[in-house]
Design a protein around this motif. Structure first.
Motif, PDB file in Angstrom:
ATOM      1  N   GLU A   1      99.098 -36.524  30.865  1.00  8.40           N
ATOM      2  CA  GLU A   1      99.728 -35.271  31.275  1.00  8.40           C
ATOM      3  C   GLU A   1     101.248 -35.397  31.230  1.00  8.40           C
ATOM      4  O   GLU A   1     101.946 -34.510  30.727  1.00  8.40           O
ATOM      5  N   ARG A   2     101.782 -36.505  31.717  1.00  7.53           N
ATOM      6  CA  ARG A   2     103.233 -36.722  31.688  1.00  7.53           C
ATOM      7  C   ARG A   2     103.765 -36.842  30.264  1.00  7.53           C
ATOM      8  O   ARG A   2     104.925 -36.540  30.008  1.00  7.53           O
ATOM      9  N   ALA A   3     102.916 -37.298  29.341  1.00 10.61           N
ATOM     10  CA  ALA A   3     103.318 -37.436  27.938  1.00 10.61           C
ATOM     11  C   ALA A   3     103.185 -36.118  27.179  1.00 10.61           C
ATOM     12  O   ALA A   3     103.601 -36.026  26.024  1.00 10.61           O
ATOM     13  N   GLY A   4     102.605 -35.107  27.814  1.00 10.69           N
ATOM     14  CA  GLY A   4     102.443 -33.813  27.164  1.00 10.69           C
ATOM     15  C   GLY A   4     101.184 -33.706  26.323  1.00 10.69           C
ATOM     16  O   GLY A   4     101.006 -32.747  25.586  1.00 10.69           O
TER      17      GLY A   4
ATOM     18  N   ILE B   1     103.753 -42.183  25.369  1.00 11.62           N
ATOM     19  CA  ILE B   1     102.739 -43.233  25.388  1.00 11.62           C
ATOM     20  C   ILE B   1     103.206 -44.333  24.446  1.00 11.62           C
ATOM     21  O   ILE B   1     103.431 -44.090  23.266  1.00 11.62           O
ATOM     22  N   THR B   2     103.389 -45.538  24.978  1.00 11.34           N
ATOM     23  CA  THR B   2     103.906 -46.633  24.158  1.00 11.34           C
ATOM     24  C   THR B   2     102.835 -47.636  23.757  1.00 11.34           C
ATOM     25  O   THR B   2     103.039 -48.407  22.837  1.00 11.34           O
ATOM     26  N   ARG B   3     101.724 -47.637  24.470  1.00 14.93           N
ATOM     27  CA  ARG B   3     100.613 -48.503  24.081  1.00 14.93           C
ATOM     28  C   ARG B   3      99.315 -47.806  24.441  1.00 14.93           C
ATOM     29  O   ARG B   3      99.272 -46.977  25.349  1.00 14.93           O
ATOM     30  N   MET B   4      98.264 -48.149  23.706  1.00 13.41           N
ATOM     31  CA  MET B   4      96.984 -47.483  23.880  1.00 13.41           C
ATOM     32  C   MET B   4      95.909 -48.524  24.180  1.00 13.41           C
ATOM     33  O   MET B   4      95.653 -49.406  23.367  1.00 13.41           O
ATOM     34  N   THR B   5      95.309 -48.425  25.347  1.00 14.78           N
ATOM     35  CA  THR B   5      94.255 -49.354  25.744  1.00 14.78           C
ATOM     36  C   THR B   5      92.889 -48.784  25.351  1.00 14.78           C
ATOM     37  O   THR B   5      92.765 -47.582  25.055  1.00 14.78           O
ATOM     38  N   ASP B   6      91.869 -49.625  25.388  1.00 18.96           N
ATOM     39  CA  ASP B   6      90.510 -49.146  25.109  1.00 18.96           C
ATOM     40  C   ASP B   6      90.084 -48.091  26.130  1.00 18.96           C
ATOM     41  O   ASP B   6      89.392 -47.135  25.792  1.00 18.96           O
ATOM     42  N   GLN B   7      90.500 -48.265  27.384  1.00 17.07           N
ATOM     43  CA  GLN B   7      90.156 -47.282  28.415  1.00 17.07           C
ATOM     44  C   GLN B   7      90.810 -45.940  28.110  1.00 17.07           C
ATOM     45  O   GLN B   7      90.191 -44.882  28.278  1.00 17.07           O
ATOM     46  N   MET B   8      92.050 -45.962  27.650  1.00 14.78           N
ATOM     47  CA  MET B   8      92.737 -44.719  27.291  1.00 14.78           C
ATOM     48  C   MET B   8      92.040 -44.057  26.106  1.00 14.78           C
ATOM     49  O   MET B   8      91.876 -42.834  26.079  1.00 14.78           O
ATOM     50  N   LEU B   9      91.625 -44.863  25.134  1.00 14.96           N
ATOM     51  CA  LEU B   9      90.899 -44.325  23.986  1.00 14.96           C
ATOM     52  C   LEU B   9      89.566 -43.710  24.398  1.00 14.96           C
ATOM     53  O   LEU B   9      89.150 -42.684  23.857  1.00 14.96           O
ATOM     54  N   ALA B  10      88.901 -44.329  25.372  1.00 14.75           N
ATOM     55  CA  ALA B  10      87.635 -43.779  25.860  1.00 14.75           C
ATOM     56  C   ALA B  10      87.853 -42.406  26.484  1.00 14.75           C
ATOM     57  O   ALA B  10      87.094 -41.465  26.224  1.00 14.75           O
TER      58      ALA B  10
ATOM     59  N   ARG C   1      83.692 -36.121  35.769  1.00 15.12           N
ATOM     60  CA  ARG C   1      82.872 -36.024  34.565  1.00 15.12           C
ATOM     61  C   ARG C   1      83.402 -36.968  33.484  1.00 15.12           C
ATOM     62  O   ARG C   1      82.641 -37.596  32.771  1.00 15.12           O
ATOM     63  N   VAL C   2      84.731 -37.055  33.347  1.00 17.82           N
ATOM     64  CA  VAL C   2      85.324 -37.991  32.382  1.00 17.82           C
ATOM     65  C   VAL C   2      84.955 -39.416  32.767  1.00 17.82           C
ATOM     66  O   VAL C   2      84.582 -40.229  31.915  1.00 17.82           O
ATOM     67  N   ALA C   3      85.017 -39.730  34.058  1.00 17.82           N
ATOM     68  CA  ALA C   3      84.662 -41.070  34.526  1.00 17.82           C
ATOM     69  C   ALA C   3      83.201 -41.383  34.208  1.00 17.82           C
ATOM     70  O   ALA C   3      82.882 -42.477  33.724  1.00 17.82           O
ATOM     71  N   ALA C   4      82.309 -40.435  34.445  1.00 17.58           N
ATOM     72  CA  ALA C   4      80.892 -40.654  34.167  1.00 17.58           C
ATOM     73  C   ALA C   4      80.657 -40.849  32.670  1.00 17.58           C
ATOM     74  O   ALA C   4      79.876 -41.717  32.272  1.00 17.58           O
ATOM     75  N   ALA C   5      81.339 -40.073  31.854  1.00 15.00           N
ATOM     76  CA  ALA C   5      81.148 -40.154  30.405  1.00 15.00           C
ATOM     77  C   ALA C   5      81.672 -41.460  29.817  1.00 15.00           C
ATOM     78  O   ALA C   5      81.144 -41.953  28.829  1.00 15.00           O
ATOM     79  N   THR C   6      82.697 -42.016  30.427  1.00 16.37           N
ATOM     80  CA  THR C   6      83.299 -43.246  29.916  1.00 16.37           C
ATOM     81  C   THR C   6      82.759 -44.494  30.601  1.00 16.37           C
ATOM     82  O   THR C   6      83.038 -45.601  30.146  1.00 16.37           O
ATOM     83  N   ALA C   7      82.028 -44.316  31.691  1.00 13.64           N
ATOM     84  CA  ALA C   7      81.550 -45.429  32.518  1.00 13.64           C
ATOM     85  C   ALA C   7      82.726 -46.216  33.105  1.00 13.64           C
ATOM     86  O   ALA C   7      82.620 -47.404  33.376  1.00 13.64           O
ATOM     87  N   LEU C   8      83.843 -45.526  33.302  1.00  8.66           N
ATOM     88  CA  LEU C   8      85.012 -46.122  33.956  1.00  8.66           C
ATOM     89  C   LEU C   8      85.076 -45.620  35.386  1.00  8.66           C
ATOM     90  O   LEU C   8      84.590 -44.537  35.703  1.00  8.66           O
ATOM     91  N   ARG C   9      85.719 -46.380  36.241  1.00 10.42           N
ATOM     92  CA  ARG C   9      85.916 -45.955  37.630  1.00 10.42           C
ATOM     93  C   ARG C   9      86.960 -44.847  37.687  1.00 10.42           C
ATOM     94  O   ARG C   9      87.882 -44.808  36.885  1.00 10.42           O
ATOM     95  N   THR C  10      86.831 -43.992  38.681  1.00 11.41           N
ATOM     96  CA  THR C  10      87.799 -42.911  38.830  1.00 11.41           C
ATOM     97  C   THR C  10      89.208 -43.461  39.072  1.00 11.41           C
ATOM     98  O   THR C  10      90.183 -42.844  38.662  1.00 11.41           O
ATOM     99  N   GLY C  11      89.300 -44.624  39.703  1.00 18.52           N
ATOM    100  CA  GLY C  11      90.597 -45.254  39.934  1.00 18.52           C
ATOM    101  C   GLY C  11      91.267 -45.707  38.648  1.00 18.52           C
ATOM    102  O   GLY C  11      92.465 -45.992  38.633  1.00 18.52           O
ATOM    103  N   THR C  12      90.513 -45.771  37.569  1.00 15.90           N
ATOM    104  CA  THR C  12      91.062 -46.062  36.243  1.00 15.90           C
ATOM    105  C   THR C  12      91.330 -44.763  35.494  1.00 15.90           C
ATOM    106  O   THR C  12      92.360 -44.611  34.843  1.00 15.90           O
ATOM    107  N   VAL C  13      90.416 -43.813  35.597  1.00 16.91           N
ATOM    108  CA  VAL C  13      90.493 -42.571  34.830  1.00 16.91           C
ATOM    109  C   VAL C  13      91.654 -41.683  35.275  1.00 16.91           C
ATOM    110  O   VAL C  13      92.414 -41.181  34.441  1.00 16.91           O
ATOM    111  N   TYR C  14      91.806 -41.466  36.573  1.00 17.69           N
ATOM    112  CA  TYR C  14      92.840 -40.539  37.032  1.00 17.69           C
ATOM    113  C   TYR C  14      94.258 -40.983  36.656  1.00 17.69           C
ATOM    114  O   TYR C  14      95.047 -40.153  36.190  1.00 17.69           O
ATOM    115  N   PRO C  15      94.624 -42.247  36.803  1.00 17.82           N
ATOM    116  CA  PRO C  15      95.966 -42.642  36.344  1.00 17.82           C
ATOM    117  C   PRO C  15      96.163 -42.447  34.835  1.00 17.82           C
ATOM    118  O   PRO C  15      97.249 -42.099  34.387  1.00 17.82           O
ATOM    119  N   ILE C  16      95.097 -42.649  34.058  1.00 25.88           N
ATOM    120  CA  ILE C  16      95.188 -42.414  32.614  1.00 25.88           C
ATOM    121  C   ILE C  16      95.428 -40.931  32.342  1.00 25.88           C
ATOM    122  O   ILE C  16      96.286 -40.572  31.523  1.00 25.88           O
TER     123      ILE C  16
END
Length: 134
Positions: free
Chosen positions: A66-69, A19-28, A46-61
């Protein structure tokens, strides 16, 4: 000679991406995973509901983490009678690794401290208690 191509879903050391940069969405997303005390983890909806982010944002995060371990994932076991489930599609659960938990805490605390120095509130809101069944 090239190594054979990886099969779908197969990971290895070459797939680890820091992970080279951290966005507010990633922090959420990290904040929700940090607050989760569920042993099996949290599923993406459930993560999407808790963060009020769309699933199209949450799943790539979640995939990035996961790829970063930082996160592991597993599909629910539909044959396990102890699994609470509905009739929908199987759920994929995400859980912080021990390294991910340490890095997540450090990232969230660093952002919180930086914002506090600037006199700004931390933007990541606590999820509604109903999201975690409390």
């Amino acid at each position: 000679m090239r190594p054979p191509p990886k099969k779908h879903g197969q990971t290895g050391d070459a797939d680890v991406r820091p992970i080279t940069r951290m966005t507010d969405q990633m922090l959420a997303v990290l904040s929700v995973l940090l607050r989760s005390d569920d042993e099996k983890g949290q599923y993406g909806q459930r993560v999407a509901a808790a963060t009020a982010l769309r699933t199209g944002t949450v799943y790539p995060i979640l995939v990035r983490f996961e790829r970063a371990g930082w996160v592991t994932s597993r599909w629910e076991d539909r044959d396990d009678p102890s699994e609470v489930r509905d009739s929908g599609a199987p759920r994929k659960y995400y859980k912080l690794t021990s390294e991910g938990r340490e890095r997540a805490r450090a990232a969230v605390n660093a952002r919180r401290e930086a914002l506090a120095k600037a006199g700004m509130p931390f933007p990541v809101a606590l999820p509604p208690s109903s999201v975690f069944g409390r």
